[in-house]
Design a protein around this motif. Sequence first.
Motif, PDB file in Angstrom:
ATOM      1  N   MET A   1       0.860  -1.153   0.000  1.00  0.00           N
ATOM      2  CA  MET A   1       0.000   0.000   0.000  1.00  0.00           C
ATOM      3  C   MET A   1       0.919   1.232   0.000  1.00  0.00           C
ATOM      4  SD  MET A   1      -2.828   0.896   2.952  1.00  0.00           S
ATOM      5  CE  MET A   1      -2.047  -0.208   4.090  1.00  0.00           C
ATOM      6  N   GLU A   2       0.610   2.169  -0.846  1.00  0.00           N
ATOM      7  CA  GLU A   2       1.448   3.358  -0.962  1.00  0.00           C
ATOM      8  C   GLU A   2       0.805   4.552  -0.270  1.00  0.00           C
ATOM      9  OE1 GLU A   2       3.835   6.017  -4.280  1.00  0.00           O
ATOM     10  OE2 GLU A   2       2.521   4.406  -4.945  1.00  0.00           O
ATOM     11  N   GLU A   3       1.618   5.234   0.506  1.00  0.00           N
ATOM     12  CA  GLU A   3       1.219   6.496   1.124  1.00  0.00           C
ATOM     13  C   GLU A   3       2.132   7.589   0.591  1.00  0.00           C
ATOM     14  OE1 GLU A   3       1.213   6.082   5.376  1.00  0.00           O
ATOM     15  OE2 GLU A   3      -0.753   5.137   5.326  1.00  0.00           O
ATOM     16  N   LYS A   4       1.868   8.809   0.971  1.00  0.00           N
ATOM     17  CA  LYS A   4       2.660   9.947   0.478  1.00  0.00           C
ATOM     18  C   LYS A   4       4.146   9.781   0.794  1.00  0.00           C
ATOM     19  CE  LYS A   4       3.325  14.850   1.087  1.00  0.00           C
ATOM     20  NZ  LYS A   4       3.327  15.850   2.121  1.00  0.00           N
ATOM     21  N   ASP A   5       4.461   9.373   2.031  1.00  0.00           N
ATOM     22  CA  ASP A   5       5.856   9.319   2.473  1.00  0.00           C
ATOM     23  C   ASP A   5       6.429   7.923   2.625  1.00  0.00           C
ATOM     24  OD1 ASP A   5       5.874  12.120   2.690  1.00  0.00           O
ATOM     25  OD2 ASP A   5       5.056  12.019   4.713  1.00  0.00           O
ATOM     26  N   ALA A   6       5.632   6.870   2.355  1.00  0.00           N
ATOM     27  CA  ALA A   6       6.122   5.517   2.626  1.00  0.00           C
ATOM     28  C   ALA A   6       5.311   4.468   1.878  1.00  0.00           C
ATOM     29  CB  ALA A   6       6.056   5.226   4.117  1.00  0.00           C
ATOM     30  N   PHE A   7       5.901   3.275   1.804  1.00  0.00           N
ATOM     31  CA  PHE A   7       5.194   2.088   1.337  1.00  0.00           C
ATOM     32  C   PHE A   7       4.971   1.216   2.562  1.00  0.00           C
ATOM     33  CE2 PHE A   7       7.040   3.434  -2.642  1.00  0.00           C
ATOM     34  CZ  PHE A   7       6.019   3.185  -3.544  1.00  0.00           C
ATOM     35  N   LEU A   8       3.748   0.719   2.715  1.00  0.00           N
ATOM     36  CA  LEU A   8       3.405  -0.134   3.842  1.00  0.00           C
ATOM     37  C   LEU A   8       3.125  -1.539   3.333  1.00  0.00           C
ATOM     38  CD1 LEU A   8       0.912   2.266   5.629  1.00  0.00           C
ATOM     39  CD2 LEU A   8       3.352   2.031   6.046  1.00  0.00           C
ATOM     40  N   VAL A   9       3.554  -2.523   4.104  1.00  0.00           N
ATOM     41  CA  VAL A   9       3.243  -3.917   3.803  1.00  0.00           C
ATOM     42  C   VAL A   9       2.225  -4.354   4.851  1.00  0.00           C
ATOM     43  CG1 VAL A   9       4.158  -6.256   3.584  1.00  0.00           C
ATOM     44  CG2 VAL A   9       5.568  -4.306   2.892  1.00  0.00           C
ATOM     45  N   ALA A  10       1.053  -4.793   4.391  1.00  0.00           N
ATOM     46  CA  ALA A  10      -0.018  -5.188   5.305  1.00  0.00           C
ATOM     47  C   ALA A  10      -0.773  -6.375   4.727  1.00  0.00           C
ATOM     48  CB  ALA A  10      -0.978  -4.029   5.521  1.00  0.00           C
ATOM     49  N   ARG A  11      -1.442  -7.108   5.598  1.00  0.00           N
ATOM     50  CA  ARG A  11      -2.295  -8.212   5.155  1.00  0.00           C
ATOM     51  C   ARG A  11      -3.569  -7.629   4.566  1.00  0.00           C
ATOM     52  NH1 ARG A  11      -3.954 -10.981   9.702  1.00  0.00           N
ATOM     53  NH2 ARG A  11      -3.391  -9.150  10.894  1.00  0.00           N
ATOM     54  N   ALA A  12      -4.066  -8.230   3.512  1.00  0.00           N
ATOM     55  CA  ALA A  12      -5.269  -7.724   2.832  1.00  0.00           C
ATOM     56  C   ALA A  12      -6.466  -7.674   3.771  1.00  0.00           C
ATOM     57  CB  ALA A  12      -5.579  -8.590   1.612  1.00  0.00           C
ATOM     58  N   GLU A  13      -6.571  -8.655   4.675  1.00  0.00           N
ATOM     59  CA  GLU A  13      -7.737  -8.695   5.565  1.00  0.00           C
ATOM     60  C   GLU A  13      -7.671  -7.666   6.691  1.00  0.00           C
ATOM     61  OE1 GLU A  13      -4.852 -11.953   6.695  1.00  0.00           O
ATOM     62  OE2 GLU A  13      -5.921 -11.475   4.867  1.00  0.00           O
ATOM     63  N   ASP A  14      -6.519  -7.042   6.906  1.00  0.00           N
ATOM     64  CA  ASP A  14      -6.404  -6.025   7.963  1.00  0.00           C
ATOM     65  C   ASP A  14      -5.361  -4.979   7.566  1.00  0.00           C
ATOM     66  OD1 ASP A  14      -6.616  -4.578  10.278  1.00  0.00           O
ATOM     67  OD2 ASP A  14      -5.832  -6.142  11.591  1.00  0.00           O
ATOM     68  N   PRO A  15      -5.671  -4.149   6.576  1.00  0.00           N
ATOM     69  CA  PRO A  15      -4.683  -3.191   6.062  1.00  0.00           C
ATOM     70  C   PRO A  15      -4.241  -2.129   7.062  1.00  0.00           C
ATOM     71  CG  PRO A  15      -6.824  -2.806   5.066  1.00  0.00           C
ATOM     72  CD  PRO A  15      -6.941  -4.059   5.884  1.00  0.00           C
ATOM     73  N   GLU A  16      -5.005  -1.917   8.116  1.00  0.00           N
ATOM     74  CA  GLU A  16      -4.614  -0.927   9.123  1.00  0.00           C
ATOM     75  C   GLU A  16      -3.501  -1.443  10.033  1.00  0.00           C
ATOM     76  OE1 GLU A  16      -5.698   2.243   9.144  1.00  0.00           O
ATOM     77  OE2 GLU A  16      -6.761   1.661   7.316  1.00  0.00           O
ATOM     78  N   ASP A  17      -3.355  -2.752  10.134  1.00  0.00           N
ATOM     79  CA  ASP A  17      -2.335  -3.367  10.979  1.00  0.00           C
ATOM     80  C   ASP A  17      -1.163  -3.794  10.092  1.00  0.00           C
ATOM     81  OD1 ASP A  17      -0.975  -4.497  13.087  1.00  0.00           O
ATOM     82  OD2 ASP A  17      -2.179  -6.325  13.115  1.00  0.00           O
TER      83      ASP A  17
END
Length: 67
Positions: A1-17
């Motif tokens: 998942m891409e944000e303005k300042d970073a790329f985040l790696v998350a599980r599809a079922e819980d992208p906030e974690d």
Amino acid sequence: MEEKDAFLVARAEDPEDWLARFDKSGGFPARQWAENMARVYNRRLRLDSARPPTPPGQRPASYHPDL
């Protein structure tokens, strides 16, 4: 998942974690690191050894790798 300042790696079922964050700064290849981490994580999930040695909610007998 891409944000303005970073790329985040998350599980599809819980992208906030998210599992990892790779900041976009100083020419660091954040996208490549995030994509590689996602590949490695998904590959490990497919392996039998991907299950944790200690069940969730249970404390390990020791944290020392040689015990």
